[in-house]
Design a protein around this motif. Sequence first.
Motif, short mmCIF file in Angstrom:
data_model
loop_
_atom_site.label_atom_id
_atom_site.label_comp_id
_atom_site.label_asym_id
_atom_site.label_seq_id
_atom_site.Cartn_x
_atom_site.Cartn_y
_atom_site.Cartn_z
N ILE A 228 17.28 13.34 -10.37
CA ILE A 228 17.98 13.84 -11.56
C ILE A 228 18.63 15.20 -11.26
N ALA A 229 17.90 16.07 -10.56
CA ALA A 229 18.46 17.38 -10.22
C ALA A 229 19.67 17.21 -9.30
N SER A 230 19.60 16.25 -8.38
CA SER A 230 20.70 16.11 -7.43
C SER A 230 21.96 15.59 -8.12
N PHE A 231 21.81 14.85 -9.21
CA PHE A 231 22.98 14.43 -9.98
C PHE A 231 23.70 15.64 -10.58
N GLN A 232 22.97 16.75 -10.69
CA GLN A 232 23.54 17.92 -11.37
C GLN A 232 23.87 19.05 -10.41
N VAL A 233 23.93 18.77 -9.13
CA VAL A 233 24.18 19.85 -8.16
C VAL A 233 25.47 20.58 -8.53
N PHE A 234 25.41 21.90 -8.53
CA PHE A 234 26.58 22.68 -8.95
C PHE A 234 26.66 24.04 -8.27
N ASP A 235 25.59 24.86 -8.43
CA ASP A 235 25.63 26.26 -7.99
C ASP A 235 26.13 26.42 -6.55
N GLN A 236 25.44 25.76 -5.62
CA GLN A 236 25.80 25.93 -4.21
C GLN A 236 27.21 25.44 -3.95
N ILE A 237 27.59 24.33 -4.61
CA ILE A 237 28.91 23.76 -4.36
C ILE A 237 30.01 24.70 -4.83
N ILE A 238 29.87 25.22 -6.03
CA ILE A 238 30.96 26.06 -6.55
C ILE A 238 31.07 27.34 -5.70
N VAL A 239 29.95 27.85 -5.20
CA VAL A 239 30.00 29.06 -4.40
C VAL A 239 30.49 28.76 -2.97
N MET A 240 29.96 27.71 -2.37
CA MET A 240 30.27 27.48 -0.95
C MET A 240 31.61 26.82 -0.71
N THR A 241 32.01 25.88 -1.56
CA THR A 241 33.25 25.14 -1.28
C THR A 241 34.18 25.06 -2.48
N ASN A 242 33.68 25.28 -3.69
CA ASN A 242 34.45 25.08 -4.92
C ASN A 242 35.08 23.69 -4.95
N GLY A 243 34.37 22.72 -4.38
CA GLY A 243 34.84 21.34 -4.43
C GLY A 243 35.65 20.92 -3.20
N GLY A 244 36.13 21.89 -2.45
CA GLY A 244 36.98 21.60 -1.30
C GLY A 244 36.18 21.27 -0.06
N PRO A 245 36.76 21.19 1.10
CA PRO A 245 38.21 21.10 1.30
C PRO A 245 38.73 19.73 0.90
N ILE A 246 39.97 19.72 0.38
CA ILE A 246 40.61 18.55 -0.24
C ILE A 246 39.61 17.69 -1.02
N ASP A 247 38.96 18.29 -2.00
CA ASP A 247 38.07 17.59 -2.93
C ASP A 247 36.86 16.94 -2.28
N ALA A 248 36.60 17.22 -1.02
CA ALA A 248 35.54 16.50 -0.31
C ALA A 248 34.16 16.75 -0.90
N THR A 249 33.98 17.86 -1.62
CA THR A 249 32.67 18.14 -2.21
C THR A 249 32.75 18.25 -3.72
N GLU A 250 33.82 17.70 -4.31
CA GLU A 250 33.93 17.80 -5.77
C GLU A 250 33.01 16.78 -6.43
N VAL A 251 31.80 17.24 -6.79
CA VAL A 251 30.82 16.37 -7.42
C VAL A 251 31.09 16.31 -8.93
N SER A 252 30.39 15.41 -9.61
CA SER A 252 30.68 15.14 -11.03
C SER A 252 30.61 16.38 -11.92
N VAL A 253 29.53 17.16 -11.78
CA VAL A 253 29.39 18.32 -12.68
C VAL A 253 30.53 19.31 -12.45
N LEU A 254 30.94 19.47 -11.21
CA LEU A 254 32.05 20.38 -10.93
C LEU A 254 33.35 19.87 -11.55
N TYR A 255 33.56 18.55 -11.48
CA TYR A 255 34.76 17.95 -12.08
C TYR A 255 34.75 18.15 -13.60
N ILE A 256 33.57 17.93 -14.20
CA ILE A 256 33.43 18.14 -15.65
C ILE A 256 33.72 19.60 -16.00
#
Lengths: 270, 295
Positions: free
Chosen positions: B228-256
């Motif tokens: 359940i927590a992994s479905f909501q991964v956000f903090d590290q992604i927005i800081v480390m990649t902000n969803g990039g490069p070319i959307d490769a790490t854009e997970v659902s919560v970040l898209y929302i």
Amino acid sequence: MITLKRFLLPAFAVIVGLAMIFPIYILLIGSLRSETHVFDLQLLPVEFAFDNFVQAIASTHLLRSILNSVFVSTTVTVVAMLFHAMSGYALARFQFPGKNLIFSWMLSTLMIPFAVIMLPLYLISKNFGMINTYSGLIIPAIFNAYGIFLFRQFYREFPKELEEAAYMEGLSLAGTFFRVALPLSMPIIAPLTIGFFLANWNSYIWPLINTQSEEMWVIQLQLANLIGGGYVTPWNVVLAAAVIAALPTFLLFFFMQKYLVEGIKMTGIK
Amino acid sequence: MTPTRKSARVMQERVTAYGFLLPNILGLMIFVFIPIVYAFYVSLHDWNALTPKVFVGFQNYVTLMTDSKWWHSVLRTLMYSVVYVPLLFCLALLSAVIVNALRGKTVGIVRTMFLLPFSITSVIAAIIAMFLLDPRSGLINQLLSFAGIGRQQFLGSPSQAIYCVIFTVLWINLGYNMTIFLSAIKEIPKDYYEAAHMDGATRFQSFRYLTFPLLRETNTFILIVTTIASFQVFDQIIVMTNGGPIDATEVSVLYIYKEAFQMLHMGYSSALAFVLFLIIFAFSMIQLKLVSSNK
């Protein structure tokens, strides 16, 4: 087999353990190096550029952000402990209509992930004028059914005799809770306090949504801005800022590890 | 106790109970329960936060069915979970078994070392990871080029970025999950192992047929909470990649998050959030069922 148990296994465990703390060591020594040497492949701290720390403090609102974090996390934790203890106690001790309904409803809120309510929470906070304010950072973070649940478990196993005696002496039920039960609740309050404080100190997404001006930023936002912001901050200053920001929780960890571990066990098993 | 005193007590219990519950009932109502209802309400509208809401029924849900960017973010989230959850589970269990076999002072030292990363925050962990993984001069790239492998892009590479995030999150959470496993293992009675030993069971056998089955509750708990927590991964992604490069790490919560706070597609973002809620809700139901069946 004996050798494995006596030497190989401990040696292996310690090596893995060292690997676990190695990145933190790198953070520490990196924060003590000048900009030109920050990436040097040298595992000993050859220089002590304390100037990094001065720069980190001077060039950002670092201390202000830490103070914001301390204030917000502490307030959330203290108020949450009080409210959760009261609710947990009421659910464990008192008989009243709607008890099971209220408890089930509270537990059902655990199924609502924060990510799903972040936008409505922002809109509601905006209606209350709580955007970019301390109350906006603090109030929505207080309520957590899991805390209530853990307090309820604790009070169910808490001996009734003292409270009954206090009640017989003429103390009200509320007075019994505040004067007798609550002061004896440290075994649950201590680990939950550590857990709540760490969770709120770590909180990132809600402060990111709620705050707009740098004076209101919590430390996590300030740090994220240092590496992700528009202009490039030298690594040695970033690392120094990170070390300063890590200090409060490091201290908490080293002095309160026992309670931290207890809290983890509590959340894991119950 | 006289009857009047007794009924006075009943009344006092009720009043005190409602008084004690009131702050949490109000708080949970306003900041958790109403928001989820409100999210559903907003999801039925077309709304950019500046002009008034326009009711569109289930249009947003229809749109998201064919929104390839959304489904890609769901797929990426699932990929993240599929790698992260089993890895964390196995490593945490393995570490717990090893630490459990240790004796004397080593236990405390090793446990402290494993738990130390848990005391730093997601953002600090992200900073350390970005420093170590720096594409030009990071420590890991220096070691790789020494080893003759050559420098890697890591967070700058669409294929590697997500794994860098996974390892960072893993690093923080390993000690926490190990601690839960360890305390569950410690509750298994020692005589079980002695009996197994008498019967000639090897270490692996006693793990496979004793420890592992007896940890069933803890296993399920950790698997589901972590998923359940992994479905909501956000903090590290927005800081480390902000969803990039070319959307490769854009997970659902970040898209929302981006749909809501950057594109100002309030209605659409709420519909996405509600679908995510339903997915997580299904998992939560399983969790609740398992937890209550244990009682």
